[in-house]
Design a protein around this motif. Sequence first.
Motif, mmCIF file in Angstrom:
data_model
loop_
_atom_site.group_PDB
_atom_site.id
_atom_site.type_symbol
_atom_site.label_atom_id
_atom_site.label_comp_id
_atom_site.label_asym_id
_atom_site.label_seq_id
_atom_site.Cartn_x
_atom_site.Cartn_y
_atom_site.Cartn_z
ATOM 1 N N ALA A 37 10.281 7.555 -1.248
ATOM 2 C CA ALA A 37 9.299 6.738 -1.980
ATOM 3 C C ALA A 37 8.583 6.346 -0.813
ATOM 4 C CB ALA A 37 10.332 5.797 -2.907
ATOM 5 N N TYR A 38 7.288 5.818 -1.274
ATOM 6 C CA TYR A 38 6.384 5.489 -0.228
ATOM 7 C C TYR A 38 6.036 4.199 -0.497
ATOM 8 C CZ TYR A 38 5.808 10.412 0.366
ATOM 9 O OH TYR A 38 5.962 11.672 0.515
ATOM 10 N N ASP A 39 6.698 3.126 -1.411
ATOM 11 C CA ASP A 39 6.479 1.828 -1.712
ATOM 12 C C ASP A 39 7.693 1.325 -2.371
ATOM 13 O OD1 ASP A 39 4.631 3.111 -4.419
ATOM 14 O OD2 ASP A 39 6.127 1.575 -4.851
ATOM 15 N N GLY A 40 7.881 -0.078 -2.361
ATOM 16 C CA GLY A 40 9.031 -0.732 -2.857
ATOM 17 C C GLY A 40 9.225 -0.382 -4.129
ATOM 18 N N GLU A 41 8.145 -0.482 -5.121
ATOM 19 C CA GLU A 41 8.692 -0.368 -6.381
ATOM 20 C C GLU A 41 9.101 1.092 -6.859
ATOM 21 O OE1 GLU A 41 4.961 -1.898 -8.864
ATOM 22 O OE2 GLU A 41 5.366 -0.096 -9.975
ATOM 23 N N ASP A 42 8.511 2.054 -6.363
ATOM 24 C CA ASP A 42 9.097 3.682 -6.717
ATOM 25 C C ASP A 42 10.228 3.654 -5.840
ATOM 26 O OD1 ASP A 42 7.966 6.755 -5.190
ATOM 27 O OD2 ASP A 42 8.832 6.075 -7.366
ATOM 28 N N GLY A 43 10.514 3.019 -4.888
ATOM 29 C CA GLY A 43 11.843 3.191 -4.225
ATOM 30 C C GLY A 43 13.154 2.586 -5.112
ATOM 31 N N LEU A 44 12.625 1.259 -5.534
ATOM 32 C CA LEU A 44 13.586 0.800 -6.773
ATOM 33 C C LEU A 44 13.840 1.399 -7.898
ATOM 34 C CD1 LEU A 44 12.641 -2.873 -6.462
ATOM 35 C CD2 LEU A 44 14.672 -2.095 -5.519
ATOM 36 N N GLU A 45 12.816 2.262 -8.236
ATOM 37 C CA GLU A 45 12.932 3.082 -9.472
ATOM 38 C C GLU A 45 13.762 4.183 -9.129
ATOM 39 O OE1 GLU A 45 8.614 2.385 -11.339
ATOM 40 O OE2 GLU A 45 9.295 4.428 -10.992
ATOM 41 N N LYS A 46 13.665 4.771 -8.189
ATOM 42 C CA LYS A 46 14.469 6.146 -7.545
ATOM 43 C C LYS A 46 16.081 5.829 -7.222
ATOM 44 C CE LYS A 46 10.794 9.351 -6.208
ATOM 45 N NZ LYS A 46 9.989 9.932 -5.435
ATOM 46 N N ALA A 47 16.028 4.697 -6.765
ATOM 47 C CA ALA A 47 17.411 4.114 -6.448
ATOM 48 C C ALA A 47 18.168 4.064 -7.718
ATOM 49 C CB ALA A 47 17.423 2.824 -5.944
ATOM 50 N N VAL A 48 17.766 3.584 -8.709
ATOM 51 C CA VAL A 48 18.432 3.596 -10.153
ATOM 52 C C VAL A 48 18.391 4.991 -10.656
ATOM 53 C CG1 VAL A 48 18.201 2.538 -12.440
ATOM 54 C CG2 VAL A 48 17.574 1.079 -10.439
ATOM 55 N N LYS A 49 17.435 5.711 -10.585
ATOM 56 C CA LYS A 49 17.363 7.000 -11.253
ATOM 57 C C LYS A 49 18.213 8.151 -10.672
ATOM 58 C CE LYS A 49 13.642 9.912 -12.496
ATOM 59 N NZ LYS A 49 12.249 10.118 -12.164
ATOM 60 N N LEU A 56 17.498 4.676 3.191
ATOM 61 C CA LEU A 56 16.935 4.184 4.511
ATOM 62 C C LEU A 56 15.867 3.304 3.845
ATOM 63 C CD1 LEU A 56 16.856 7.223 6.821
ATOM 64 C CD2 LEU A 56 18.408 5.617 6.834
ATOM 65 N N LEU A 57 15.586 2.160 4.295
ATOM 66 C CA LEU A 57 14.594 1.134 3.846
ATOM 67 C C LEU A 57 13.855 0.638 4.961
ATOM 68 C CD1 LEU A 57 13.491 -0.610 1.301
ATOM 69 C CD2 LEU A 57 15.474 -2.131 1.981
ATOM 70 N N ASP A 58 12.603 0.932 4.651
ATOM 71 C CA ASP A 58 11.555 0.275 5.741
ATOM 72 C C ASP A 58 11.403 -0.930 5.268
ATOM 73 O OD1 ASP A 58 7.832 0.571 6.512
ATOM 74 O OD2 ASP A 58 9.508 -0.038 7.624
ATOM 75 N N LEU A 59 10.944 -2.171 6.295
ATOM 76 C CA LEU A 59 10.977 -3.467 5.886
ATOM 77 C C LEU A 59 9.662 -3.600 5.388
ATOM 78 C CD1 LEU A 59 12.779 -5.372 8.596
ATOM 79 C CD2 LEU A 59 13.658 -5.005 6.130
ATOM 80 N N MET A 60 8.603 -3.203 6.156
ATOM 81 C CA MET A 60 7.239 -3.330 5.708
ATOM 82 C C MET A 60 6.609 -2.341 4.719
ATOM 83 S SD MET A 60 6.382 -5.918 8.101
ATOM 84 C CE MET A 60 4.811 -6.001 8.726
ATOM 85 N N LEU A 61 6.766 -2.805 3.465
ATOM 86 C CA LEU A 61 6.337 -2.021 2.163
ATOM 87 C C LEU A 61 5.282 -2.585 1.512
ATOM 88 C CD1 LEU A 61 9.908 -0.848 0.981
ATOM 89 C CD2 LEU A 61 8.231 0.574 2.110
ATOM 90 N N PRO A 62 4.685 -1.808 0.974
ATOM 91 C CA PRO A 62 3.466 -2.293 0.002
ATOM 92 C C PRO A 62 4.165 -2.596 -1.518
ATOM 93 C CG PRO A 62 3.127 -0.031 0.212
ATOM 94 C CD PRO A 62 4.233 -0.320 1.006
#
Lengths: 135, 604
Positions: A37-49, A56-62
Motif C-alpha cells: 500500500a502506498y498511503d495510510g488510507e489504503d494501508g488501513l483498508e488492506k490491513a482489514v481486508k 511494515l509501516l513507514d512513518l511518513m505517509l500521505p
Amino acid sequence: MPINPNQITVLVIDDDQTLCEMYAERLKIEGFKVEVAYDGEDGLEKAVKCTPNIILLDLMLPKVSGFDCLEILKSSPKTKNIPVIVLTALIQQESKQRELSAGAADYIIKSETMPMQVITKIKAVLEHQVAAQPK
Amino acid sequence: MLLTWSTVLATVGSCILAAAILIKAKKTAGNIFFALFSFSLAFLVAANYFSLNSKSSPEMTLFWIRLVMFSVPFVLLFIYGFGCSYLNPNYKINQNTLSLLAFVTFIIALMNLTPLSYKFVTISPTGKIIPTTGPGMFINGLYIIPLFAAAIGMMIKNIRRAEEAIDKKRIEVALFLFLISFGTQIVTSFILVALFNFTDLVFIGNFLSLLFIVTIGISILRLKLFGLNVISSSVFAVVITLLMFAEIFTATTPQYMAYKLIVFGAVSFTSYQLLRSIILELQQKKEIEELARDFKKANEKLKEIDNMKNEFVAMASHELLTPISAIEGYLSMMLDEKLVEIDDPKAIRYMRRVYDSSKRLAELVSGLLNVSRIEQGRLLVQPDIINLPDLVENVLDELKFTIKEADVRVKSDLSKSLSPVYADSDKVREVLINLCSNALKYTPAQGNITISAELRPTRKVLEQYLEVGRAMLKKNNPIIEETLQCTINEKTKCMAGENQLVIAVKDTGVGIIKEDLHRLFQKFSQLGSWSHHSIPGTGLGLYISQSLIELQHGRMWAESEGKNKGSTFYFSLPLATEKESITKINKLIPVAKDAKSLAKVAKP
C-alpha cells in the motif's frame, strides 16, 4: 519454532514505490506473500481486508500518517494483534520510544537496514509472537 | 488668589487637554470619553469657583451650585465610559446601554437645575454657605456613587487584563488620578454637602482638579498617555508663562512688579529649558523605539529563516535518504546476497563502486543533518554515569570486521577499575567509532592502534588543547579566552572539576604535519591520502566528534610528530563525581524544544 514464510502474509505500507517494490521482491524471494500500500488510507483498508500476519509501516505517509495508522491499527479489534514494524529514514530517539510505547513491535531505520536484515527482523518478531502465545 | 489661579489653570488646562486629545490623539473610545470628561470637569471647576465667590447673592450662589450639580452626572458618565474603554481592546460600544445611560444622565442633570436638587441657599453672617437639599437629591446619590464605583471596577479589571506593562502603568495612573481628584470631590462637594450641609471643604475640589491636570500632563510625557507627546507640555509651559506675564500687571508697587518680572523671567527660562530637554528626550526615545522595532523585525525574520532552514534540512535529509535506501537495498541484494547472477567482473566492480558511493552519500546526508542539529543547538544530550572500558569493548567488537580487513592490531589499555565518567554514552560511542575508523583508515597493514585513558588535571588538559586546538586565540592568556568563549557560546560547555579523564587513540599511521593539526577539526577537511579502504570520509567526522565532546563539557585535540610518525587523538570527559555541577551548568543553557538525537547510518 522457525517460521514458514509460505504461510505468512506481509503488508508493506510505504509511500516510496521503489522501496515498497524492493521489500516486496525480497520478501517474495524468501517465500512470503506480500501486499503493498502506498498511503495510510489504503494501508488501513488492506490491513482489514487481507488480515496480514505482520505489517511494515513507514512513518511518513500521505493521507493518514504512520503515527496515526499505528494508533488506529492498535485500537481496532480486527488488527490490534497484528505485529507492526515501523520503518523510518532517520533515527529519532523520541519517535522510537513513542512508537514502541504505542504498540509497535520493533523499529527499522531504512538507511541502515539492508533487505536481508529486514527479513531477519520479521522472522524474529513473528517467532517472538508465537512463543508468547499461551499454549 | 490661590483658589482663583488654581481654578483658572485647572479650567484652561482641562480645556486645552481635551482639545489636544480630540485633535491630535487617536480617536479611540477611551480617548474621546476622557476628552469629554475634561471639558465637563472644566465646566464643573469654573461653576464651583463661582459658587464659592457669589456669597453676596444667595440666588447667584444657588444658581452656580445647581450648575455644578448639572455637570456632575455628565462627568460621571464620561468617567464610566473611560473606565470601560481605555486600553481595552475587547471594548465594544453597546448603543442601547450608552443611550440609556445618556438619557438618565440628561434627566438627572436637568433635575439638578430645579429645586428638586437644592431648594435654596442661605449665607450665614460669617459667610458660610448653607444649601438646603431638595427631595430629588437622593437620586443623585443613587446614580453618582454606583457609577463611580463601576468605573473604578472596570479600570481595575482592565489593569489585570492588560498584557503590556506600559499599558498597565497607564491605566494605573488614570485610576489613581480619578480616585484622588474626583473621588475626593465626590466626598467634599457632594456627600458632605448633601448629607451634612458641610461646605467648608468644597474649595479642595478645585485644587485637586489642578493636581489632576498637572499630573496628567506629566503622564502624557512620560507614559505617552493618550498618545500625545510634547504638544501638551509645550502648551502647558506657554500657559504658565503667559499667566506669569499677566501677573506682572497686577503688581501694585514697582518693587512688586520687579519681583514679578524676575519670577516671569525665571519661569520663562525654566519652561524653555524644560521643553528643550523634553523634546530631546522624546527624540532619543523615538530613535530607540525605531531601532528596537527594526531589531525586533530583523530578529523575527532571522527566526523565520532559521525555521525554514531547519525544516528544509529535515525534509531534504529524509527525502535524500529514502532513495539512497533503495539504491543500497538493491545493491545489497545483488552484491552481498548474490541473488542475481552477474558473470561480468567489470559489472560487479562498477556496482561495488556504486554501492560504496551510496553508502558514502548516506553518511554525508546523515553527517550534514547532525552538523545542522549541533550548530542550531538542537542535539539532545542525555548524560549518565558510564563505564568506558565496556563501551570501548563494544565499539571494537562492532569494528571487528573492519579491523580484520585492515590487518591492524587494535588494543585497549583501559583498566576495568578506571574512574567512571559523566557523559552521553551514544555520543561517546560515535566519537570512538569515528576516531577508531580514522585510525584504521590511516594506518597501514601490520600497524598498531592503542586506546588508553588517564586522569589529568583540568588546567593541563586545557593547556594542551589550546596549544593545538584554538589557533585563533592569540592573546597572552588563552585559558581566560577559553573561559570567555564558554560563557558567551552556549554550545561550548565549560569544563567541570579539577581533573578530567583523557582518552587517547594512538596509531602508527601516516601522521599529520604540525601546520595541519588545527585544520583537522574543520568541516569538510581531509588531509593526506588514506592507506586503506576505497571509501573516503565525508570530512565531517572530526568536526562532529569535537562538537559532541564539547557538548559534554570535554575537549578534543590531536598530536603528531609529523609525517609517517603516527598520530594520537585525545578527548577529555568529566568524571562521574562532577554530575551535580554539570547538571547545574546544563540547566542554565537552554535546549531547543525540538532537540533530537544523532542521525545514524550504517558504517562501512
